[in-house]
Design an enzyme around this catalytic site. Sequence first.
Site, mmCIF file in Angstrom:
data_model
loop_
_atom_site.group_PDB
_atom_site.id
_atom_site.type_symbol
_atom_site.label_atom_id
_atom_site.label_comp_id
_atom_site.label_asym_id
_atom_site.label_seq_id
_atom_site.Cartn_x
_atom_site.Cartn_y
_atom_site.Cartn_z
ATOM 1 N N ASP A 114 14.125 -6.743 -34.141
ATOM 2 C CA ASP A 114 13.699 -6.417 -32.769
ATOM 3 C C ASP A 114 14.932 -6.405 -31.875
ATOM 4 O O ASP A 114 15.178 -7.349 -31.129
ATOM 5 C CB ASP A 114 12.676 -7.446 -32.284
ATOM 6 C CG ASP A 114 12.167 -7.122 -30.888
ATOM 7 O OD1 ASP A 114 12.536 -6.059 -30.346
ATOM 8 O OD2 ASP A 114 11.402 -7.940 -30.338
ATOM 9 N N LYS A 142 15.480 -3.732 -29.854
ATOM 10 C CA LYS A 142 15.155 -2.830 -28.732
ATOM 11 C C LYS A 142 16.339 -1.921 -28.433
ATOM 12 O O LYS A 142 16.868 -1.874 -27.315
ATOM 13 C CB LYS A 142 14.725 -3.613 -27.504
ATOM 14 C CG LYS A 142 13.435 -4.413 -27.746
ATOM 15 C CD LYS A 142 12.873 -5.001 -26.482
ATOM 16 C CE LYS A 142 11.602 -5.781 -26.777
ATOM 17 N NZ LYS A 142 11.819 -7.021 -27.543
ATOM 18 N N ASP A 149 20.609 3.117 -26.746
ATOM 19 C CA ASP A 149 21.941 3.649 -26.458
ATOM 20 C C ASP A 149 21.953 5.147 -26.755
ATOM 21 O O ASP A 149 20.900 5.754 -26.994
ATOM 22 C CB ASP A 149 22.979 2.880 -27.295
ATOM 23 C CG ASP A 149 24.289 2.686 -26.544
ATOM 24 O OD1 ASP A 149 24.846 3.710 -26.070
ATOM 25 O OD2 ASP A 149 24.755 1.548 -26.430
HETATM 26 P P1 XMP Z 1 5.967 -15.062 -27.821
HETATM 27 O O1 XMP Z 1 6.719 -16.351 -27.931
HETATM 28 O O2 XMP Z 1 5.719 -14.623 -26.420
HETATM 29 O O3 XMP Z 1 6.971 -13.993 -28.486
HETATM 30 O O4 XMP Z 1 4.726 -15.030 -28.654
HETATM 31 C C1 XMP Z 1 6.779 -12.612 -28.395
HETATM 32 C C2 XMP Z 1 7.891 -11.922 -29.109
HETATM 33 O O5 XMP Z 1 7.758 -10.538 -28.968
HETATM 34 C C3 XMP Z 1 8.830 -10.025 -28.175
HETATM 35 N N1 XMP Z 1 8.179 -9.222 -27.170
HETATM 36 C C4 XMP Z 1 8.211 -7.905 -27.093
HETATM 37 N N2 XMP Z 1 8.810 -7.001 -27.852
HETATM 38 N N3 XMP Z 1 7.873 -5.288 -26.536
HETATM 39 C C5 XMP Z 1 8.648 -5.687 -27.550
HETATM 40 O O6 XMP Z 1 9.223 -4.829 -28.226
HETATM 41 C C6 XMP Z 1 7.242 -6.153 -25.752
HETATM 42 O O7 XMP Z 1 6.527 -5.804 -24.852
HETATM 43 C C7 XMP Z 1 7.430 -7.524 -26.041
HETATM 44 N N4 XMP Z 1 6.924 -8.625 -25.488
HETATM 45 C C8 XMP Z 1 7.400 -9.651 -26.205
HETATM 46 C C9 XMP Z 1 9.561 -11.174 -27.588
HETATM 47 O O8 XMP Z 1 10.938 -10.893 -27.470
HETATM 48 C C10 XMP Z 1 9.277 -12.247 -28.585
HETATM 49 O O9 XMP Z 1 10.158 -12.145 -29.688
#
Ligand code: XMP
Length: 211
Positions: free
Chosen positions: A58, A60, A63
């Site tokens: 992950d 994201k 670039d």
């Molecule tokens: P938690 O601790 O909140 O962790 O259960 C969530 C995980 O997911 C990632 N995260 C996202 N990744 N789009 C993403 O690509 C999103 O909207 C998003 N929201 C949360 C966050 O970094 C963590 O690893």
Amino acid sequence: MTELILALDLLDRKQAARVAESCAPFIDAVKVGYPLVLATGLSIVDDLSGLGLPLIADFKVADIPNTNRLISEAVFSAGFDAIIAHGFVGADAARACVEVAHNHGGAAYIVAEMSHPGATEFFHGGVAERLATLAVSCRADGIIAPATRPDRISRLREIVGEKTIYSPGVGAQGGDLDTVARLVDGVIVGRSIYEAEDPAAEAERLSRIRR
Ligand code: XMP
């Protein structure tokens, strides 16, 4: 069955490996992001590969196409099975990640809408829909959509059809697993599992209530 994906946002290498190993029987994949990789280096993949579970990077990625390609090559060469990239940088840049992923037999997912409150400032008003459309046109394997807004998941499902939707935001961010699990292919859960007194027991509990 909706997949349960562990977001392994820990900073300590041994703790991360221990939590992942204990949860492994109850989860379908492990998502690794900047917190863990910046703390341990890409070699954390070697510690996790023995789990026999898909590893999702992950990062994201956001670039220009050439840099996206270089980042994606590094990710898949390290042993990851999938990558998460942003789409707002444009179809050419997103496509670079998708192409590298597919060349390595892996998968690429595009962020369509994020789960935190501030996401509504930019992703609403048609942007998330455009990003989901871009994901389809780039032949991405799926999108990331917010467990905190089930109505938005349903809207984005109309656009991506059978493509995979992975959804973070269950638990710590307020999303309800039971509601979301009916709408998506996989839920991404971090703190609710790794901050639990017994992460494996929590992972098992969540694995039982998902659809
Ligand atoms: P938690 O601790 O909140 O962790 O259960 C969530 C995980 O997911 C990632 N995260 C996202 N990744 N789009 C993403 O690509 C999103 O909207 C998003 N929201 C949360 C966050 O970094 C963590 O690893």
